[in-house]
Design an enzyme around this catalytic site. Sequence first.
Site, PDB file in Angstrom:
ATOM      1  N   THR A  13     -27.302 110.942 -65.836  1.00 54.33           N
ATOM      2  CA  THR A  13     -26.464 111.037 -64.635  1.00 54.33           C
ATOM      3  C   THR A  13     -25.154 111.765 -64.929  1.00 54.33           C
ATOM      4  O   THR A  13     -24.817 112.761 -64.278  1.00 54.33           O
ATOM      5  CB  THR A  13     -26.155 109.610 -64.119  1.00 54.33           C
ATOM      6  OG1 THR A  13     -27.391 108.936 -63.959  1.00 54.33           O
ATOM      7  CG2 THR A  13     -25.408 109.638 -62.812  1.00 54.33           C
ATOM      8  N   VAL A  14     -24.414 111.296 -65.932  1.00 54.62           N
ATOM      9  CA  VAL A  14     -23.088 111.879 -66.190  1.00 54.62           C
ATOM     10  C   VAL A  14     -23.228 113.261 -66.831  1.00 54.62           C
ATOM     11  O   VAL A  14     -22.480 114.198 -66.498  1.00 54.62           O
ATOM     12  CB  VAL A  14     -22.224 110.940 -67.060  1.00 54.62           C
ATOM     13  CG1 VAL A  14     -20.844 111.529 -67.270  1.00 54.62           C
ATOM     14  CG2 VAL A  14     -22.105 109.570 -66.395  1.00 54.62           C
ATOM     15  N   GLY A 133     -14.561 105.825 -63.978  1.00 55.39           N
ATOM     16  CA  GLY A 133     -15.254 106.994 -63.414  1.00 55.39           C
ATOM     17  C   GLY A 133     -14.320 108.184 -63.263  1.00 55.39           C
ATOM     18  O   GLY A 133     -13.755 108.675 -64.236  1.00 55.39           O
ATOM     19  N   GLY A 186     -27.842 103.513 -58.364  1.00 53.97           N
ATOM     20  CA  GLY A 186     -27.729 104.205 -59.654  1.00 53.97           C
ATOM     21  C   GLY A 186     -26.442 104.008 -60.428  1.00 53.97           C
ATOM     22  O   GLY A 186     -26.216 104.711 -61.394  1.00 53.97           O
ATOM     23  N   LYS A 204     -14.082  97.905 -70.875  1.00 49.26           N
ATOM     24  CA  LYS A 204     -13.122  98.858 -70.304  1.00 49.26           C
ATOM     25  C   LYS A 204     -11.694  98.333 -70.440  1.00 49.26           C
ATOM     26  O   LYS A 204     -10.768  99.098 -70.725  1.00 49.26           O
ATOM     27  CB  LYS A 204     -13.484  99.128 -68.835  1.00 49.26           C
ATOM     28  CG  LYS A 204     -14.794  99.897 -68.698  1.00 49.26           C
ATOM     29  CD  LYS A 204     -15.295  99.862 -67.262  1.00 49.26           C
ATOM     30  CE  LYS A 204     -16.543 100.716 -67.069  1.00 49.26           C
ATOM     31  NZ  LYS A 204     -17.180 100.498 -65.763  1.00 49.26           N
TER      32      LYS A 204
END
Length: 434
Positions: A13-14, A133, A186, A204
């Site tokens: 995805t990334v 993100g 997703g 995080k």
Amino acid sequence: MQTINIGLFGFGTVGSGLAEALCSQHERILRRSGLSLKLTKIAARSLSSLPPQLAGVELVKDADALINDPSIHIFVELIGGIEPARTCILKAIAAGKHVVTANKALLSQHGKELFAAAAAKGVEVGFEGSVGGGIPLIKALKEGLAANKLLAVMGILNGTANYILTRMTEERLPFAEALREAQRLGFAEADPTYDVEGIDTAHKLAILMTIAYGMNISPQQIATEGISTIEPVDIEFAREFGCRIKLLAVSRDIGGAVEARVHPTMVPTAHLLASISGANNAVEFCGDLTGSIILSGAGAGRLPTGSAVAADVIDIARNIAAGAVGRVPALSYLPEQIVDRPIAPLSALSCPFYLRITALDKPGVLAKIAAILSGHGISIESVIQKGRRENEPVAVVILTHTAKEEAVAAALREIDSLDTVAAPTVRIRMLGEE
Ligand code: HSE
């Protein structure tokens, strides 16, 4: 015009978001940096070909083909997980390559080793995509807030958990259905327990705390509770109390020690964090000079995270071109200035509490519960009991004034052992004047 070559390991995805960002924004990046950023090779074992937009990019089978290619300046790791990501990054650093990664699990657990190797070799490590993100949280801390002492860092750092809580709140969906939706969209982790049990949030928070406070911290030092015990009834009661339940990461510099915790939290609706919905993330930084700053936006997803990874690539490319590699230390503080600090135990916390007690509906039960709370010095703000089911269990919800975590834990041990209490009490901390 100088060209900077990029090798990408992982095309999920990334990875595909980064490739799109670098290709579709090539001219804009050139106008901003004077540099041509060229994605030359992608290593992805499971692919047999690349999409037509990436004509000119070579598909290779493994990371060694990138690490051993002397023309590649920046190695981007986007496969996730601990191994082989860790070994490949160390090999890339040893080969003199700059590294960009979005791998929060790896950085929060092995960051010390990776950053030390990079510093010794004089190469950069970018990791903006690892937290929040597309929101430039790491750049804000490292550069925008460089003159501040950070007093607090707190926020919503997991899109999946926030999506689940939002759907439970707005559509009254049960937990499992909201999780299934998030997985379909997703942004859930391969193992969704990382999202719902607060583990991803703790990873995080550890990364942000290192940069904010210049301290070593591992996710294991962060008291972590997830959202899987939250039931629709808690969401409804939260609404009645003028709150929303959010999975919050909270850290504060309280002098000698630093607070570090992740747990579901009742957030009053007037607070900005209560209004962050869906898969969005939001973080509040409290600087001693700036006061409170809140940044919010897409906390996951192909293009937002691709944008964050691309920003790191651009930063490093600019530093290479300017002969300024290492201009900003990877962790904001100089490596030798990153220190160990004590973490305040959760038992030392004070805040208001929401308690949902499952008690038999019969005379004297509430009086007994109130006596136990008062015996531990806990003062009640309000009580709600809905419905009437004589001698059957009902939800008795109590909101306390600010109380000591330790006292609440001791009181709940007593309350839960009463034979008129039918299930373990659900306890949610409230965002208050801790
Ligand atoms: N699983 C993560 C989330 C993805 O839901 O926020 C982004 O790190």
